[in-house]
Structures are given as structure tokens and as C-alpha cells.
Enzyme design. Structure first.
Site, PDB file in Angstrom:
ATOM      1  N   CYS A   1       0.863  -1.188   0.000  1.00 15.92           N
ATOM      2  CA  CYS A   1       0.000   0.000   0.000  1.00 15.92           C
ATOM      3  C   CYS A   1       0.897   1.235   0.000  1.00 15.92           C
ATOM      4  CB  CYS A   1      -0.986  -0.027   1.168  1.00 15.92           C
ATOM      5  SG  CYS A   1      -0.227  -0.083   2.804  1.00 15.92           S
TER       6      CYS A   1
ATOM      7  N   ARG B   1      -3.448  -0.823   5.293  1.00 10.02           N
ATOM      8  CA  ARG B   1      -4.021  -1.874   4.445  1.00 10.02           C
ATOM      9  C   ARG B   1      -3.101  -3.074   4.239  1.00 10.02           C
ATOM     10  NH1 ARG B   1      -5.163   2.251  -0.282  1.00 10.02           N
ATOM     11  NH2 ARG B   1      -3.255   3.055   0.687  1.00 10.02           N
TER      12      ARG B   1
ATOM     13  N   ASP C   1      -8.401   3.905   1.010  1.00 14.99           N
ATOM     14  CA  ASP C   1      -7.414   4.328   2.001  1.00 14.99           C
ATOM     15  C   ASP C   1      -8.169   4.818   3.247  1.00 14.99           C
ATOM     16  OD1 ASP C   1      -5.539   5.612   3.517  1.00 14.99           O
ATOM     17  OD2 ASP C   1      -4.671   6.758   1.853  1.00 14.99           O
TER      18      ASP C   1
HETATM   19  P1  4NP Z   1      -1.836   2.720   4.092  1.00 14.34           P
HETATM   20  O1  4NP Z   1      -2.526   4.041   4.681  1.00 14.34           O
HETATM   21  O2  4NP Z   1      -1.253   3.092   2.750  1.00 14.34           O
HETATM   22  O3  4NP Z   1      -2.966   1.767   3.987  1.00 14.34           O
HETATM   23  O4  4NP Z   1      -0.780   2.325   5.104  1.00 14.34           O
HETATM   24  C1  4NP Z   1      -1.919   5.287   4.754  1.00 14.34           C
HETATM   25  C2  4NP Z   1      -0.960   5.524   5.712  1.00 14.34           C
HETATM   26  C3  4NP Z   1      -0.381   6.777   5.807  1.00 14.34           C
HETATM   27  C4  4NP Z   1      -0.767   7.786   4.950  1.00 14.34           C
HETATM   28  C5  4NP Z   1      -1.733   7.549   3.981  1.00 14.34           C
HETATM   29  C6  4NP Z   1      -2.300   6.297   3.882  1.00 14.34           C
HETATM   30  N1  4NP Z   1      -0.188   9.085   5.070  1.00 14.34           N
HETATM   31  O5  4NP Z   1      -0.613   9.984   4.314  1.00 14.34           O
HETATM   32  O6  4NP Z   1       0.707   9.283   5.904  1.00 14.34           O
END
Ligand code: 4NP
Length: 158
Positions: free
Chosen positions: A10, A16, A126
Site C-alpha cells: 500500500c 491496508r 485508504d
Molecule cells: P496505508 O494508509 O497506505 O494503507 O498504510 C496510509 C498511511 C499513511 C498515509 C496515507 C495512507 N499518510 O498519508 O501518511
């Protein structure tokens, strides 16, 4: 016996993909297939490298009996050589993974995770900027899709 090396990817590797990693590993364990799979997850960015999974994601997972014990790490080009199946959680992740190489053989191993969702294809949304219910929705998607992926891998259909 050959081991199938699977990586879920991800953006941050804190919501995720660490969930998919833990859920898929649990399914592998339940089916007694520990020796047949090597499972990992990563993120396309390094913002959260070294951090544990988001506490909201861990809470949802624990409520369903899954303990996430992972430290975030970024994906690198060499991972494309190391892993046989790379599953991207959304299309931005997919495109960013594909930018890591021009090697067509390696690119064949990169898939959209929800291509294998038995209900609907698309992105795994997300959940980072939303509430706890978004994490519950992600769990449902990840659970049914991981189960289907494992079925297909066992049948040599991916
Ligand atoms: P992930 O979620 O990609 O599912 O781990 C996110 C984690 C951090 C961020 C965005 C999505 N961020 O903008 O820091």
C-alpha cells in the site's frame, strides 16, 4: 517443494497492506501451509518506515482475532526480484510499483489486489483520514480477497 513468495503493498505500510499480510498469514497457518508461503508487506513511500501498524487498524484486526505485528518498510526494486506475487492495494500503489522496473517479466508478477475480490474489483479504500468504520470496511474487503487469492494460488490459477 517451492515456496510462493507473496507481498502486499500500500502507500504507508501501516494500514491496508500489514492487515493483508497478517490475515493472509493466518489463513496460510490455518490451512497448515506455513512451509509453502513466505508473506511480507511494504509501502511505496518511506514516511512511516520503522513504525508499527496504525492503532486503528490493529484495533479492528484484534476485534476479528488477528494480531498485527509488523514494522513498516518501503518497497524497493529488488523486492520485485524477490517476490513471486505482488498485490497492490490501489491503482496509485500499482503504478508506483510498476515504476520500479521496466523488466516485463518482473512486471507480470504485479497485480491489483481487488482483481481477486469475489464481490467487486477496484481499490482498497485508504482509511487513514477517516473513522474507525473505514478500517472495518477494509477488513471485510481484505478478508474475502485474501481467502480467494489463497484458493487461487493453491489451484495454480494465479
Ligand atoms: P496505508 O494508509 O497506505 O494503507 O498504510 C496510509 C498511511 C499513511 C498515509 C496515507 C495512507 N499518510 O498519508 O501518511
Amino acid at each position: 517443494m517451492s515456496v510462493k513468495r507473496v507481498m502486499f503493498v500500500c502507500l504507508g505500510n501501516i494500514c491496508r497492506s500489514p492487515l493483508a499480510h497478517a490475515v493472509f498469514q493466518e489463513m496460510v497457518n490455518e490451512r497448515g501451509l506455513e512451509d509453502h508461503y513466505s508473506v511480507q508487506s511494504s509501502g511505496t513511500c518511506a514516511y512511516h518506515a520503522g513504525e508499527p501498524a496504525d492503532s486503528r487498524m490493529r484495533k479492528t484486526a484484534l476485534g476479528r482475532g488477528i494480531k498485527i505485528n509488523h514494522k513498516a518498510r518501503q518497497i524497493f526494486r529488488y523486492d520485485l526480484e524477490e517476490y513471486d506475487y505482488i498485490f497492490a492495494m490501489d491503482k496509485n500503489n500499482y503504478q508506483n510499483i510498476r515504476r520500479l522496473t521496466t523488466n516485463e517479466d518482473l512486471l507480470k508478477n504485479v497485480f491489483m489486489f481487488r482483481q481477486f475480490d469475489p464481490l467487486t474489483p477496484g481499490d482498497v479504500p485508504d482509511p487513514y483520514y477517516g473513522g474507525q468504520s473505514g478500517f472495518d470496511d477494509v477488513y471485510d474487503i481484505v478478508d474475502r480477497t485474501c481467502s480467494h487469492i489463497l484458493d487461487l494460488l493453491e489451484e495454480d490459477k494465479i
